[in-house]
Design a protein around this motif. Structure first.
Motif, PDB file in Angstrom:
ATOM      1  N   GLU A   1      -6.000  -4.571  -0.505  1.00 48.41           N
ATOM      2  CA  GLU A   1      -4.647  -4.004  -0.544  1.00 48.41           C
ATOM      3  C   GLU A   1      -4.064  -4.068  -1.950  1.00 48.41           C
ATOM      4  O   GLU A   1      -3.399  -3.128  -2.419  1.00 48.41           O
ATOM      5  CB  GLU A   1      -3.749  -4.749   0.447  1.00 48.41           C
ATOM      6  CG  GLU A   1      -4.083  -4.464   1.898  1.00 48.41           C
ATOM      7  CD  GLU A   1      -3.319  -5.357   2.845  1.00 48.41           C
ATOM      8  OE1 GLU A   1      -2.720  -6.351   2.374  1.00 48.41           O
ATOM      9  OE2 GLU A   1      -3.341  -5.096   4.076  1.00 48.41           O
TER      10      GLU A   1
ATOM     11  N   SER B   1       0.850  -1.187   0.000  1.00 48.66           N
ATOM     12  CA  SER B   1       0.000   0.000   0.000  1.00 48.66           C
ATOM     13  C   SER B   1       0.881   1.231   0.000  1.00 48.66           C
ATOM     14  O   SER B   1       1.815   1.342   0.800  1.00 48.66           O
ATOM     15  CB  SER B   1      -0.913   0.006   1.237  1.00 48.66           C
ATOM     16  OG  SER B   1      -1.601   1.219   1.317  1.00 48.66           O
TER      17      SER B   1
ATOM     18  N   GLY C   1      -0.241   4.258   0.544  1.00 45.56           N
ATOM     19  CA  GLY C   1      -0.759   5.266   1.455  1.00 45.56           C
ATOM     20  C   GLY C   1      -1.247   6.518   0.764  1.00 45.56           C
ATOM     21  O   GLY C   1      -1.245   7.604   1.350  1.00 45.56           O
TER      22      GLY C   1
ATOM     23  N   GLN D   1      -9.090  -8.670   2.770  1.00 41.53           N
ATOM     24  CA  GLN D   1      -8.162  -7.566   3.041  1.00 41.53           C
ATOM     25  C   GLN D   1      -7.001  -7.575   2.054  1.00 41.53           C
ATOM     26  O   GLN D   1      -6.577  -6.515   1.569  1.00 41.53           O
ATOM     27  CB  GLN D   1      -7.620  -7.676   4.471  1.00 41.53           C
ATOM     28  CG  GLN D   1      -6.665  -6.541   4.850  1.00 41.53           C
ATOM     29  CD  GLN D   1      -6.282  -6.574   6.319  1.00 41.53           C
ATOM     30  OE1 GLN D   1      -6.929  -7.227   7.124  1.00 41.53           O
ATOM     31  NE2 GLN D   1      -5.243  -5.861   6.676  1.00 41.53           N
TER      32      GLN D   1
ATOM     33  N   ILE E   1      -9.214   0.810   3.669  1.00 46.18           N
ATOM     34  CA  ILE E   1      -9.153  -0.658   3.778  1.00 46.18           C
ATOM     35  C   ILE E   1      -9.585  -1.099   5.173  1.00 46.18           C
ATOM     36  O   ILE E   1     -10.379  -2.034   5.335  1.00 46.18           O
ATOM     37  CB  ILE E   1      -7.735  -1.166   3.456  1.00 46.18           C
ATOM     38  CG1 ILE E   1      -7.425  -0.957   1.965  1.00 46.18           C
ATOM     39  CG2 ILE E   1      -7.584  -2.640   3.845  1.00 46.18           C
ATOM     40  CD1 ILE E   1      -5.993  -1.232   1.594  1.00 46.18           C
ATOM     41  N   ASN E   2      -9.066  -0.386   6.189  1.00 50.45           N
ATOM     42  CA  ASN E   2      -9.424  -0.757   7.572  1.00 50.45           C
ATOM     43  C   ASN E   2     -10.918  -0.617   7.814  1.00 50.45           C
ATOM     44  O   ASN E   2     -11.535  -1.429   8.500  1.00 50.45           O
ATOM     45  CB  ASN E   2      -8.648   0.109   8.559  1.00 50.45           C
ATOM     46  CG  ASN E   2      -7.175  -0.259   8.621  1.00 50.45           C
ATOM     47  OD1 ASN E   2      -6.787  -1.346   8.229  1.00 50.45           O
ATOM     48  ND2 ASN E   2      -6.347   0.661   9.090  1.00 50.45           N
TER      49      ASN E   2
ATOM     50  N   TYR F   1      -5.906  -1.337  -4.146  1.00 51.49           N
ATOM     51  CA  TYR F   1      -5.473   0.035  -3.882  1.00 51.49           C
ATOM     52  C   TYR F   1      -4.005   0.225  -4.245  1.00 51.49           C
ATOM     53  O   TYR F   1      -3.589   1.319  -4.650  1.00 51.49           O
ATOM     54  CB  TYR F   1      -5.728   0.395  -2.423  1.00 51.49           C
ATOM     55  CG  TYR F   1      -7.146   0.861  -2.197  1.00 51.49           C
ATOM     56  CD1 TYR F   1      -7.496   2.188  -2.374  1.00 51.49           C
ATOM     57  CD2 TYR F   1      -8.142  -0.053  -1.839  1.00 51.49           C
ATOM     58  CE1 TYR F   1      -8.813   2.604  -2.187  1.00 51.49           C
ATOM     59  CE2 TYR F   1      -9.444   0.349  -1.667  1.00 51.49           C
ATOM     60  CZ  TYR F   1      -9.783   1.678  -1.833  1.00 51.49           C
ATOM     61  OH  TYR F   1     -11.074   2.089  -1.657  1.00 51.49           O
ATOM     62  N   SER F   2      -3.234  -0.825  -4.115  1.00 47.34           N
ATOM     63  CA  SER F   2      -1.838  -0.738  -4.536  1.00 47.34           C
ATOM     64  C   SER F   2      -1.759  -0.563  -6.052  1.00 47.34           C
ATOM     65  O   SER F   2      -0.990   0.260  -6.566  1.00 47.34           O
ATOM     66  CB  SER F   2      -1.089  -1.997  -4.111  1.00 47.34           C
ATOM     67  OG  SER F   2       0.240  -1.964  -4.557  1.00 47.34           O
TER      68      SER F   2
ATOM     69  N   ASP G   1      -6.405   8.137   1.511  1.00 50.43           N
ATOM     70  CA  ASP G   1      -5.845   7.403   2.656  1.00 50.43           C
ATOM     71  C   ASP G   1      -6.290   5.953   2.522  1.00 50.43           C
ATOM     72  O   ASP G   1      -7.275   5.514   3.106  1.00 50.43           O
ATOM     73  CB  ASP G   1      -6.339   8.002   3.970  1.00 50.43           C
ATOM     74  CG  ASP G   1      -5.617   7.388   5.179  1.00 50.43           C
ATOM     75  OD1 ASP G   1      -4.911   6.366   4.997  1.00 50.43           O
ATOM     76  OD2 ASP G   1      -5.782   7.907   6.297  1.00 50.43           O
ATOM     77  N   SER G   2      -5.562   5.232   1.706  1.00 52.99           N
ATOM     78  CA  SER G   2      -5.978   3.871   1.362  1.00 52.99           C
ATOM     79  C   SER G   2      -5.995   2.945   2.570  1.00 52.99           C
ATOM     80  O   SER G   2      -6.837   2.063   2.686  1.00 52.99           O
ATOM     81  CB  SER G   2      -5.059   3.297   0.271  1.00 52.99           C
ATOM     82  OG  SER G   2      -3.701   3.343   0.693  1.00 52.99           O
ATOM     83  N   LYS G   3      -5.069   3.156   3.521  1.00 52.76           N
ATOM     84  CA  LYS G   3      -5.054   2.304   4.719  1.00 52.76           C
ATOM     85  C   LYS G   3      -6.335   2.475   5.517  1.00 52.76           C
ATOM     86  O   LYS G   3      -6.941   1.508   5.973  1.00 52.76           O
ATOM     87  CB  LYS G   3      -3.848   2.647   5.591  1.00 52.76           C
ATOM     88  CG  LYS G   3      -2.532   2.082   5.095  1.00 52.76           C
ATOM     89  CD  LYS G   3      -1.440   2.309   6.114  1.00 52.76           C
ATOM     90  CE  LYS G   3      -0.120   1.668   5.657  1.00 52.76           C
ATOM     91  NZ  LYS G   3       0.967   1.860   6.652  1.00 52.76           N
ATOM     92  N   ALA G   4      -6.747   3.704   5.701  1.00 51.66           N
ATOM     93  CA  ALA G   4      -7.970   3.968   6.458  1.00 51.66           C
ATOM     94  C   ALA G   4      -9.184   3.382   5.754  1.00 51.66           C
ATOM     95  O   ALA G   4     -10.092   2.837   6.383  1.00 51.66           O
ATOM     96  CB  ALA G   4      -8.152   5.473   6.663  1.00 51.66           C
TER      97      ALA G   4
END
Length: 458
Positions: free
Chosen positions: A432, A7, A9, A428, A21-22, A435-436, A16-19
């Motif tokens: 990832e 990712s 980021g 998940q 995904i979470n 989005y990557s 905010d790809s992490k947010a």
């Protein structure tokens, strides 16, 4: 190069790809969280059933203590002259009065030698004798003829042969030849535990000590002799059991002038009431458990895991049926229910013992009161044991069946959680990767845009 699992980021896209995904994973985790909550509840219910099993076992123990007449009825004995004798009674004793006359107390034999000026000085160079206790004869040859040497030899032989005697050198506090004495005593009372010293041989000084010890009986070995209801009874000790069934007489003295002592045996209502109170307390703990599990919270919702549980409801009903029912037995019809002997239930099913009423009933007809608990067919002891066993039996009891059921449900729930976790992990990883790839694509587009801009500006 593969970008799977990486990712960036939002470096290229500004996201905010992490947010993201979470958040998406959290949404998908909700069913798993519900399963985990269910599993926790199942384990809690199983634990509560184990707690209930422990309470029922305590109830069973308390009811077994009331199951037989000998267990239920506590008896007490009294003496009208405890300076002469005291009395103890077991549940096997029958009510009644008895006359007892103490004729002789059991005593242990004690012999003492004549005085000696020294405890360690030899009494000649050698000596031997025979010690007889009961049918056992033991020849003894002390290695030292001093008083201490003789005592040591006697004690060694007594220990080796389990003779039940003891020799000691006593410092009398006197002077000259009267200061020290060799004293020998039986360790148990009774005629059979007496001893003799014979076959004395040795130097004159040694023979003098041993013959003096053999002939000087300070106390005779005697059996206790009592008349119980006119019948002569002898015992080797002052504790006389069996002369009155279930009763032990502890003899203290011979009255002067001699007289009969009246021994009275009666039910110990107070001690019997304690056993009933133990039962009531154990029963109420089971009721309290059931009541607590069926309590609503302030919001009107169930606040405990076993609210409305059918097994718990059936147990409570079964116990109420036992303690509230009539015990049909032969005898006094006035005492066939707990309520008639001072044990009443409140609206929740909790029991309360009114000790004064219980003791009054027990005094009036102890056998009828006892039968409420001890009748072999309908007694509460028998019925409670049967009822409780249906729930606590380790093979096919209802509690075991429920616990096994919870184990299966927990196992099934855990399997669904494990499967859900695997699907979530895969989901998940897919997010990832997406989005990557998006970040990679945006980076390329931005690079191409910059190249086109540079060409136009030339």
């Amino acid at each position: 190069m593969s970008t799977a699992g990486i990712s960036f980021g939002g470096l290229a896209s500004g996201l905010d790809s992490k947010a993201i995904i979470n958040a998406l994973v959290a949404v998908e985790r909700r069913p798993i969280a519900q399963l985990e909550t269910k599993k926790t509840s199942l384990n809690r219910q199983k634990s509560l059933y184990s707690d209930l099993g422990g309470l029922l076992e305590k109830l069973n123990t308390a009811s077994r203590a009331l199951k037989t007449t000998t267990e239920f009825l506590k008896m007490k004995g009294t003496s009208d002259d405890p300076n002469v004798l005291t009395v103890s009674a077991t549940s096997a004793a029958a009510p009644g009065a008895h006359t007892v006359r103490v004729l002789q107390l059991a005593t242990a034999q004690i012999n003492a030698s004549t005085g000696s000026a020294s405890a360690t000085t030899s009494n000649g160079s050698w000596g031997e004798f025979t010690l007889t206790v009961g049918s056992t004869q033991v020849p003894i040859t002390p290695t030292s003829t001093s008083l201490e040497g003789i005592a040591s030899a006697i004690n060694t032989a007594a220990t080796d042969q389990s003779l039940g005697v003891r020799a000691e050198v006593v410092d009398t506090g006197g002077t000259g030849n009267s200061r020290y004495q060799l004293v020998m005593r039986s360790l148990a009372t009774g005629l059979a535990n007496g001893f003799t010293i014979g076959d004395v041989d040795g130097d004159p000084a040694f023979a003098s000590v041993m013959n003096g010890l053999a002939g000087n009986r300070v106390a005779q070995a005697l059996d206790a002799r009592v008349q119980v209801n006119g019948v002569l009874v002898t015992r080797p000790t002052n504790s006389v059991a069996g002369a009155i069934a279930g009763v032990t007489l502890d003899l203290k003295a011979i009255p002067n002038p001699n007289k009969d002592v009246i021994v009275t045996i009666a039910a110990d209502a107070s001690e019997t009431a304690k056993k009933v109170q133990d039962f009531v307390d154990a029963y109420n703990k089971v009721v309290d458990f059931a009541v607590e599990q069926n309590t609503l919270g302030s919001d009107g919702k169930a606040k405990n895991p076993l609210f409305g549980d059918t097994t718990l409801r059936s147990l409570r009903s079964a116990l109420r049926s036992v303690v509230g029912g009539e015990v049909t037995t032969t005898g006094n019809q006035a005492y066939q229910m707990l309520a008639q002997i001072g044990v009443r239930a409140d609206t929740q099913g909790r029991l309360t013992l009114t000790q004064s009423k219980f003791e009054e009933a027990l005094t009036a007809d102890q056998q009828a009161v006892a039968r409420i608990f001890t009748d072999s067919t309908n007694g509460l002891g028998k019925r409670l044991e049967t009822t409780v066993k249906q729930y606590t039996d380790s093979v096919d009891g209802l509690l075991k069946t429920r616990r096994d059921g919870f184990d299966r449900l927990v196992s099934q729930t855990q399997s669904r959680i494990d499967q859900g976790e695997k699907r979530l992990a895969l989901y998940q990883k897919q997010l990832e990767t997406k989005y990557s790839n998006l970040e990679t694509l945006m980076t390329r587009l931005q690079s191409q845009g910059s190249s086109v801009g540079n060409i136009r500006s030339r």
